[in-house]
Design a protein around this motif. Structure first.
Motif, PDB file in Angstrom:
ATOM      1  N   ILE A   1       0.838  -1.202   0.000  1.00  0.00           N
ATOM      2  CA  ILE A   1       0.000   0.000   0.000  1.00  0.00           C
ATOM      3  C   ILE A   1       0.872   1.251   0.000  1.00  0.00           C
ATOM      4  O   ILE A   1       0.630   2.207  -0.755  1.00  0.00           O
ATOM      5  CB  ILE A   1      -0.940  -0.009   1.221  1.00  0.00           C
ATOM      6  N   ILE A   2       1.916   1.264   0.839  1.00  0.00           N
ATOM      7  CA  ILE A   2       2.805   2.424   0.921  1.00  0.00           C
ATOM      8  C   ILE A   2       3.504   2.667  -0.408  1.00  0.00           C
ATOM      9  O   ILE A   2       3.602   3.802  -0.891  1.00  0.00           O
ATOM     10  CB  ILE A   2       3.830   2.222   2.055  1.00  0.00           C
ATOM     11  N   CYS A   3       4.001   1.586  -1.046  1.00  0.00           N
ATOM     12  CA  CYS A   3       4.672   1.739  -2.341  1.00  0.00           C
ATOM     13  C   CYS A   3       3.711   2.308  -3.379  1.00  0.00           C
ATOM     14  O   CYS A   3       4.091   3.172  -4.185  1.00  0.00           O
ATOM     15  CB  CYS A   3       5.218   0.392  -2.814  1.00  0.00           C
ATOM     16  N   SER A   4       2.481   1.838  -3.368  1.00  0.00           N
ATOM     17  CA  SER A   4       1.493   2.342  -4.320  1.00  0.00           C
ATOM     18  C   SER A   4       1.245   3.834  -4.109  1.00  0.00           C
ATOM     19  O   SER A   4       1.189   4.621  -5.075  1.00  0.00           O
ATOM     20  CB  SER A   4       0.182   1.562  -4.179  1.00  0.00           C
ATOM     21  N   LEU A   5       1.118   4.257  -2.848  1.00  0.00           N
ATOM     22  CA  LEU A   5       0.899   5.678  -2.556  1.00  0.00           C
ATOM     23  C   LEU A   5       2.119   6.515  -2.938  1.00  0.00           C
ATOM     24  O   LEU A   5       1.978   7.603  -3.524  1.00  0.00           O
ATOM     25  CB  LEU A   5       0.589   5.852  -1.061  1.00  0.00           C
ATOM     26  N   VAL A   6       3.306   6.029  -2.618  1.00  0.00           N
ATOM     27  CA  VAL A   6       4.534   6.770  -2.960  1.00  0.00           C
ATOM     28  C   VAL A   6       4.612   6.985  -4.468  1.00  0.00           C
ATOM     29  O   VAL A   6       4.914   8.091  -4.949  1.00  0.00           O
ATOM     30  CB  VAL A   6       5.779   6.015  -2.460  1.00  0.00           C
TER      31      VAL A   6
ATOM     32  N   GLN B   1      -0.728   9.654   4.627  1.00  0.00           N
ATOM     33  CA  GLN B   1      -2.026   9.148   4.185  1.00  0.00           C
ATOM     34  C   GLN B   1      -2.309   7.776   4.788  1.00  0.00           C
ATOM     35  O   GLN B   1      -3.436   7.471   5.196  1.00  0.00           O
ATOM     36  CB  GLN B   1      -2.070   9.071   2.660  1.00  0.00           C
ATOM     37  N   PHE B   2      -1.270   6.941   4.859  1.00  0.00           N
ATOM     38  CA  PHE B   2      -1.436   5.597   5.416  1.00  0.00           C
ATOM     39  C   PHE B   2      -1.804   5.662   6.902  1.00  0.00           C
ATOM     40  O   PHE B   2      -2.696   4.953   7.367  1.00  0.00           O
ATOM     41  CB  PHE B   2      -0.133   4.813   5.217  1.00  0.00           C
ATOM     42  N   ILE B   3      -1.117   6.530   7.640  1.00  0.00           N
ATOM     43  CA  ILE B   3      -1.378   6.667   9.078  1.00  0.00           C
ATOM     44  C   ILE B   3      -2.745   7.294   9.325  1.00  0.00           C
ATOM     45  O   ILE B   3      -3.519   6.838  10.174  1.00  0.00           O
ATOM     46  CB  ILE B   3      -0.267   7.497   9.749  1.00  0.00           C
ATOM     47  N   ASN B   4      -3.067   8.336   8.559  1.00  0.00           N
ATOM     48  CA  ASN B   4      -4.369   8.985   8.735  1.00  0.00           C
ATOM     49  C   ASN B   4      -5.511   8.029   8.411  1.00  0.00           C
ATOM     50  O   ASN B   4      -6.581   8.078   9.030  1.00  0.00           O
ATOM     51  CB  ASN B   4      -4.468  10.226   7.841  1.00  0.00           C
ATOM     52  N   GLY B   5      -5.282   7.157   7.411  1.00  0.00           N
ATOM     53  CA  GLY B   5      -6.315   6.195   7.043  1.00  0.00           C
ATOM     54  C   GLY B   5      -6.606   5.188   8.135  1.00  0.00           C
ATOM     55  O   GLY B   5      -7.689   4.592   8.175  1.00  0.00           O
ATOM     56  N   ALA B   6      -5.645   4.986   9.034  1.00  0.00           N
ATOM     57  CA  ALA B   6      -5.837   4.034  10.126  1.00  0.00           C
ATOM     58  C   ALA B   6      -6.475   4.677  11.351  1.00  0.00           C
ATOM     59  O   ALA B   6      -6.786   3.990  12.322  1.00  0.00           O
ATOM     60  CB  ALA B   6      -4.496   3.404  10.515  1.00  0.00           C
ATOM     61  N   SER B   7      -6.646   6.011  11.320  1.00  0.00           N
ATOM     62  CA  SER B   7      -7.226   6.718  12.463  1.00  0.00           C
ATOM     63  C   SER B   7      -8.738   6.833  12.296  1.00  0.00           C
ATOM     64  O   SER B   7      -9.219   7.210  11.228  1.00  0.00           O
ATOM     65  CB  SER B   7      -6.600   8.114  12.587  1.00  0.00           C
TER      66      SER B   7
END
Length: 230
Positions: A90-95, A160-166
């Motif tokens: 997911i992180i690689c896709s966002l980057v 974005q990844f961290i915010n999505g988990a909140s």
């Protein structure tokens, strides 16, 4: 289970030895013993053979349990690798999405957890950077401007990844000190356009890009240790 297998194998060897001894005794005593004594010896042999058969069945059950346990461990490891690698993907896709927005042709791929051919489990992370998904190179081989774009894209992806988990959506704010100083004027413009299109509140400290100003930009300039809005 290994202990049970070893114990079963020892019992198996003992029974085989006893059977061999009885057979030797039967052959040596057969000519000079009575018929009923031969029957007793034969009965003893059959009894030992029955014990041996039961022991073999028990051993097969233990071996099957070992195989089932090993398969369960393998399946669990595969599932663990899947869970570990999923956020990396997911992180690689966002980057890579943010890199494309900033006009960069770089691509990031992170090699995660896996089992190599030797059977060894590798649990280290190995980032690989491509240019248009070709010719992978170490991070240090790229220019300063390219590294800036990659760092900014990684920042945005993690946010974005961290915010999505909140459950509250996280904090939609980004701050960076001198993040775009290594870019030329075109690079500054592309990164600024990409950041401006994200719709976030940002604080950027920079020595370049002063000409990049948008309608939603507040420009603060520091002169003689005094910061003023210009």
């Amino acid at each position: 289970l290994k202990g049970e297998i070893e114990d079963s194998q020892r019992r198996q060897n003992r029974l085989l030895t006893e059977i061999d001894e009885l057979e030797v005794k039967f052959q040596s005593e057969g000519a000079k013993t009575f018929a009923d004594e031969k029957k007793v010896i034969n009965a003893n042999i059959k009894e030992k053979q029955g014990e041996l058969g039961a022991l073999n069945s028990q051993l097969q059950e233990v071996l099957k349990l070992v195989d089932d346990t090993n398969q369960w461990i393998t399946n669990f490891e595969d599932f663990k690798f899947y869970l570990g690698n999923k956020p990396l993907n997911i992180i690689c896709s966002l980057v890579n999405q943010y890199l494309e927005l900033s006009g960069s042709d770089l691509n990031l791929f992170i090699e995660g957890f896996k089992k190599i051919r030797s059977g060894e489990i590798r649990q280290s992370l190995n980032p690989v950077i491509y240019r248009s998904w070709m010719n992978p190179q170490p991070f240090e081989q790229f220019s300063g401007g390219e590294r800036v774009r990659l760092n900014v894209a990684v920042d945005q992806a993690f946010q974005q990844f961290i915010n999505g988990a909140s459950k509250y959506g996280g904090l939609d704010f980004y701050g960076n000190d001198e993040c775009i100083n290594g870019l030329d004027s075109l690079g500054v413009q592309l990164v600024a356009e990409a950041l401006n299109g994200l719709g976030k509140t940002m604080v950027l400290v920079t020595h370049s890009g002063s000409e990049i100003v948008y309608e939603n930009t507040i420009k603060i300039k520091k002169e003689q240790s005094v910061s003023v809005i210009v």
